[in-house]
Write a protein that holds these residues in place. Structure first.
Motif, mmCIF file in Angstrom:
data_model
loop_
_atom_site.group_PDB
_atom_site.id
_atom_site.type_symbol
_atom_site.label_atom_id
_atom_site.label_comp_id
_atom_site.label_asym_id
_atom_site.label_seq_id
_atom_site.Cartn_x
_atom_site.Cartn_y
_atom_site.Cartn_z
ATOM 1 N N LEU A 63 0.823 -1.211 0.000
ATOM 2 C CA LEU A 63 0.000 0.000 0.000
ATOM 3 C C LEU A 63 0.857 1.261 0.000
ATOM 4 N N ARG A 65 4.009 1.509 -1.208
ATOM 5 C CA ARG A 65 4.991 1.614 -2.294
ATOM 6 C C ARG A 65 4.539 2.531 -3.424
ATOM 7 N N SER A 66 3.287 2.459 -3.803
ATOM 8 C CA SER A 66 2.821 3.281 -4.928
ATOM 9 C C SER A 66 3.007 4.764 -4.640
ATOM 10 N N VAL A 87 -2.140 8.798 -6.885
ATOM 11 C CA VAL A 87 -2.024 7.339 -6.919
ATOM 12 C C VAL A 87 -3.368 6.749 -7.341
ATOM 13 N N ASP A 88 -3.340 5.684 -8.101
ATOM 14 C CA ASP A 88 -4.556 4.982 -8.492
ATOM 15 C C ASP A 88 -4.881 3.960 -7.399
ATOM 16 N N PRO A 89 -5.920 4.195 -6.594
ATOM 17 C CA PRO A 89 -6.218 3.288 -5.486
ATOM 18 C C PRO A 89 -6.533 1.868 -5.932
ATOM 19 N N THR A 92 -3.501 -0.014 -6.942
ATOM 20 C CA THR A 92 -2.694 -0.287 -5.747
ATOM 21 C C THR A 92 -3.255 -1.474 -4.981
ATOM 22 N N ARG A 95 -2.574 -4.747 -6.799
ATOM 23 C CA ARG A 95 -1.199 -5.215 -6.586
ATOM 24 C C ARG A 95 -1.055 -5.799 -5.188
ATOM 25 N N ARG A 96 -1.676 -5.174 -4.197
ATOM 26 C CA ARG A 96 -1.677 -5.721 -2.836
ATOM 27 C C ARG A 96 -2.240 -7.137 -2.826
ATOM 28 N N ALA A 202 0.273 6.034 3.903
ATOM 29 C CA ALA A 202 -0.356 5.278 2.821
ATOM 30 C C ALA A 202 -1.712 5.858 2.450
ATOM 31 N N LEU A 206 -3.329 7.557 -0.907
ATOM 32 C CA LEU A 206 -4.438 6.876 -1.590
ATOM 33 C C LEU A 206 -5.694 7.741 -1.699
#
Length: 501
Positions: A63, A65-66, A87-89, A92, A95-96, A202, A206
């Motif tokens: 969460l 890193r982006s 950031v694109d929630p 993200t 990826r999580r 984070a 976000l």
């Protein structure tokens, strides 16, 4: 209520080692004992891989890193013009989900099998010396026996403070914060430690409006400049920080939001509230009382990770089966020595070696540097807090060193003055501090704060743990232009070895 009758124990239910908990620590204990030739079984009621794999280290860093990558790009002209501002929630979170394997532990189960480690799923309870009774999800019961050792590696859980109404609003803990499927419009965070600071970082990135409420300031266990730099960065990113403040009541409003009443008399309203105020041991319901311990307590251990000491409620009636006689061990968070995954894995390797050695009748090395004992968690614990800027530290802070009676010299350096930081980012903000024990002329503590300082930490850890003399560190030449040049600048600040101002 149906009372389940235990399945009679057979030779198949006897192992050399029983490990309670299949998190990162339990897995490493089991791997070490299995490699040592001991038949080992892990007991787990949840996902194999535990907190770190699914609800803590890995998803939280995913969460974070982006936002960290985006912020780093925005600090470098040429890259800054090529990236969007937010950031694109959803990407993200996707990826999580990939990093936590969709919350499936099939891969972990396959690894256990390949490593020759048995698995019994269910809740394990100590029911006697070297005896664990496991209740499966379907209610069936199985009694396991250990020939040599039982290791408790059940970890810890979030502490819920006694604030009126807080439990009723169903607050988030770190588990909910890292496994979220929708980003809330606003988030109130109660706490000022590493989890609180990381989640504030984070969720601000976000898109949530974050309000952090901390009774004792931010990152109070670190060097003061760490909390100050992180607080400034959070405020600059749009978060609201209410320091030296605490909630006195909580309720859900008619709109579904959480309203927190503050000690100062004000209120904070947010879509959700995250509680990050500490940890409690996962030892309730383990049957500790049956072996002379207190259910729900942290487990006190010696440097071989064997359970001993003040946790004992009664030993007189337990005979040779009592804790401390060589069969009951505790590794990881549950022993409260260092609540960090890497330290728990270090303990796991140590306790695994101890159990193998003792099973073979071999002496256990009791030297501070012995491979069979865990001593690194006394004064040389490395930790990275993945805020922006990052906080990376090992050993003692200046205040802790003085309190411990060391005669010290404090070395400070502004990381923005390095050639490496100039290349890394425009307007780099960061600071380094090293604590020197003047009597031995070795480092006993180092703290770095700044972008990408996490990768500097292991060099500091080696210097502190190995007690490398200052005059030898001069010959460890840092490369240019990198952040590691800070080592040269700190040594220059100290002056020539043997010379004390």
């Amino acid at each position: 209520m149906t009372v389940q009758t235990p399945v009679p124990s057979t030779d198949a239910d006897t192992w050399d080692v029983i490990v309670l908990g299949a998190g990162a620590v339990g897995e490493n204990v089991a791997d070490r004992t299995a490699q040592g030739g001991l038949r080992t079984v892990i007991v787990e009621s949840s996902l194999i891989g535990g907190e770190c794999s699914y609800w803590a280290c890995m998803p939280s860093k995913a969460l974070l890193r982006s936002g960290a990558v985006l912020a780093a790009a925005q600090r470098v002209p040429g890259a800054a013009e090529a990236v969007t501002s937010v950031v694109d929630p959803r990407a993200t979170l996707k990826r999580r989900d990939t990093i936590v394997n969709g919350y499936s532990d099939a891969g972990q189960a396959n690894w256990l099998e390949s490593a020759g480690i048995d698995l019994v799923r269910g809740h394990g309870t100590l029911t006697g010396p070297r005896e664990v009774t496991v209740t499966a999800a379907d209610g069936s019961v199985r009694v396991l026996t250990a020939s040599h050792a039982v290791v408790v590696s059940t970890g810890s859980a979030a502490l819920l403070p006694e604030v009126p109404g807080l439990a009723g609003v169903e607050p988030w803990t770190s588990r909910e914060a890292t496994s979220v499927t929708e980003i809330p419009t606003s988030l109130a965070i109660i706490g000022g430690g590493a989890v609180a600071a990381e989640m504030a970082t984070a969720y601000t990135a976000l898109g949530s409006h974050v309000t952090l409420i901390a009774r004792s300031g931010l990152l109070g266990g670190s060097e003061p400049f760490a909390g100050e730099l992180v607080a400034t960065a959070l405020r600059d990113s749009g978060a609201t920080l209410l320091l030296d403040e605490s909630p006195t009541a909580a309720r859900r409003t008619d709109t579904g939001d959480v309203e927190l009443t503050l000690a100062s008399g004000g209120t904070v309203t947010a879509s959700e509230v995250l509680v990050a105020t500490g940890r409690v041991p996962n030892t309730g319901g383990l049957g500790l009382a049956t072996v002379g311990l207190v259910d729900g307590d942290w487990l006190t251990v010696d440097d071989t990770l064997r359970v001993v000491g003040e946790s004992l409620a009664s030993v007189s009636a337990l005979g040779t089966g009592r804790p401390g006689s060589g069969w009951l061990y505790a590794a990881g968070d549950v022993n409260h020595r260092a609540l960090l995954t890497h330290q728990g894995k270090y303990q796991a390797r140590a306790v695994g070696d101890v159990i193998v050695a003792r099973a073979a009748g071999a002496p256990v090395d009791d030297k501070p540097w012995g491979s069979h004992v865990a001593t690194a968690d006394h004064s040389a614990v490395p930790q990275v807090i993945f805020t922006d800027p990052e906080v990376a530290s090992v050993g003692l802070t200046a205040a802790a060193a003085v309190k411990a009676g060391y005669r010290v010299r404090i070395l400070d350096y502004d990381l923005s003055s390095l050639g490496g930081s100039t290349v890394l980012a425009d307007d780099y903000v960061g600071h380094a501090r090293a604590i020197v024990d003047l009597d031995r002329e070795v480092l006993i503590g180092v703290t770095f704060v700044g972008q990408d300082v996490a990768e500097l930490l292991h060099s500091a850890t080696i210097a502190v743990v190995a007690e490398v003399p200052i005059d030898r560190l001069w010959h460890a030449v840092p490369s240019y232009p990198t952040l590691s040049e800070v080592w040269l600048r700190l040594l220059e600040a100290y002056g020539r070895p043997g010379h004390v101002d």
